[in-house]
Design an enzyme around this catalytic site. Structure first.
Site, short mmCIF file in Angstrom:
data_model
loop_
_atom_site.label_atom_id
_atom_site.label_comp_id
_atom_site.label_asym_id
_atom_site.label_seq_id
_atom_site.Cartn_x
_atom_site.Cartn_y
_atom_site.Cartn_z
N TYR A 134 24.55 84.56 18.98
CA TYR A 134 25.67 83.61 18.90
C TYR A 134 26.97 84.34 18.51
CZ TYR A 134 28.48 80.02 16.51
OH TYR A 134 29.50 79.21 16.08
N ARG A 165 28.10 80.40 -0.73
CA ARG A 165 28.72 81.12 0.40
C ARG A 165 29.86 80.31 0.99
NH1 ARG A 165 27.30 80.45 5.83
NH2 ARG A 165 28.37 82.01 7.12
C1 15L Z 1 29.03 78.51 12.53
O1 15L Z 1 29.63 79.21 13.34
C2 15L Z 1 28.19 77.38 12.97
O2 15L Z 1 28.67 76.76 14.13
C3 15L Z 1 27.96 76.36 11.87
O3 15L Z 1 26.88 75.54 12.26
C4 15L Z 1 27.67 77.02 10.52
O4 15L Z 1 26.45 77.71 10.59
C5 15L Z 1 28.80 77.98 10.17
O5 15L Z 1 29.03 78.90 11.22
C6 15L Z 1 28.52 78.77 8.87
O6 15L Z 1 28.58 80.00 8.90
O7 15L Z 1 28.29 78.15 7.84
#
Ligand code: 15L
Length: 272
Positions: A134, A172
Site C-alpha cells: 500500500y 501513535r
Molecule cells: C492510512 O493510510 C490508512 O488509510 C488508514 O486506514 C490508517 O491505517 C492510517 O493510514 C494510519 O496510519 O493510522
C-alpha cells in the site's frame, strides 16, 4: 463556481467530506465503485471503476479540480493494490490531463514513509521508505503526480495523510492525527492556492508530538484547528490495551511495518 470531483466517496474519508465540502464546493461530483449507502437526492454521484480508463475519463468531463481519495486504503493483496492504486491512480492523472482538469489533490499516506523511526523528524523531501505494498502504491502516486505537474502543467498536491478521524486513536496517532476540518483546509489549498505546481504536504493537525516538518503547508496558509494533546487521555487509555510489538512500536508506520515482517527486529534501519 468550480466543479470538483471527489473519488472514494463511499470510503471513510469520503463519507465525512460529503458533509463538509458542499458549503465550500456546491458543485461536487461524487464517485466510487459503489454508491454511498445514504446518498441523498441533493448529491450527484457517478459510479466508476478506477481501473477502467474510459470510465475515469467520463467522470472527469467538465471538472476543474479532483480530490482523489479513491482506491485501496490499507495493506492488501498485490492484485488489489495494483488495480485500484497503481493502475487506478495512473488512470486518474491521465484522465485529468486529457479532460483539461487544472488541479489534483492526491491522498497519499504516511505509509509512503512508514519505515522512518519515530524519533526522527522528517520533511516532505526525504527518500521514500514505504512500509507496505500500500505504501509503495502511494509513492507511485506521488511520482505520477510529479510527472503530470512537470510535464503537463497540472497543479498537484499530495497529502501524506496521517490518521483521519474525530480523535487520535492511540499513542501513535497523537503524532499523526488529522482532524476532518483540517483536511478540508488542505484540500482548499490544493485546489485553489495560486502557487501550487507540485507539493507534498503532511496531512496532520496541530500535533505537539509530530514526526513531520509541515512548514510548507503553513507557508501556504494552513492553520490547523485540531490539537492532538487535547485528546491525550483517551489516546493513552486506548494505547494501554494494545499488545507491544518491537517493530510496530519503533517505526512511524506502526502496524503496517509489522505486517509480514521477517527481518531482524534487533537490527533496526536508521537514516544516516
Ligand atoms: C492510512 O493510510 C490508512 O488509510 C488508514 O486506514 C490508517 O491505517 C492510517 O493510514 C494510519 O496510519 O493510522
Amino acid at each position: 463556481m468550480p466543479r470538483i470531483l471527489m473519488t472514494g466517496a463511499s470510503g471513510g474519508i469520503g463519507t465525512r467530506l460529503r458533509q463538509l465540502l458542499p458549503p465550500i464546493y456546491p458543485d461536487l461530483l461524487l464517485s466510487d465503485l459503489t454508491p454511498p449507502a445514504n446518498l441523498s437526492s441533493k448529491e450527484n454521484f457517478r459510479q466508476a471503476d478506477l481501473a477502467d480508463l474510459a470510465a475515469v475519463e467520463a467522470i472527469c468531463e467538465g471538472v476543474d479540480g479532483i480530490l482523489h481519495f479513491g482506491g485501496f486504503s490499507v495493506e492488501g493483496p498485490w492484485d488489489a493494490i495494483l488495480q485500484a492504486n497503481i493502475i487506478g491512480t495512473y488512470n486518474l492523472f491521465e484522465a485529468a490531463r486529457k479532460k483539461g482538469v487544472k488541479r489534483v489533490v492526491f491522498a497519499s499516506s504516511n505509509h509512503a514513509v512508514g519505515f522512518y523511526p519515530r524519533h526522527t523528524k522528517i520533511g516532505p523531501d526525504v527518500t521514500a521508505r514505504p512500509d507496505s505494498r500500500y505504501g509503495v502504491s502511494k509513492v507511485f502516486g506521488e511520482a505520477v503526480g510529479a510527472l503530470y505537474a512537470d510535464k503537463h502543467g497540472l497543479g498537484v498536491t499530495c497529502l501524506r495523510i496521517g490518521n483521519f478521524g474525530d480523535e487520535p486513536l492511540d499513542q501513535r496517532r497523537l503524532s499523526i492525527w488529522l482532524k476532518p476540518e483540517d483536511l478540508v483546509q488542505l484540500c482548499e489549498i490544493g485546489l485553489e492556492h495560486p502557487d501550487i505546481h507540485f507539493e507534498v504536504l503532511y496531512g496532520a493537525s496541530y500535533n505537539e508530538r509530530a514526526w513531520w516538518d509541515n512548514s510548507r503547508a503553513y507557508q501556504l496558509g494552513y492553520r490547523p484547528v485540531g490539537k492532538a494533546e487535547d485528546h491525550r487521555e483517551h489516546a493513552m487509555a486506548e494505547q494501554a490495551r494494545l499488545k507491544p510489538d518491537p517493530v510496530s512500536d519503533f517505526y512511524q508506520g506502526g502496524a503496517f511495518c509489522g505486517i509480514e515482517f521477517d527481518g531482524d527486529a534487533g537490527r533496526v534501519w536508521e537514516p544516516k
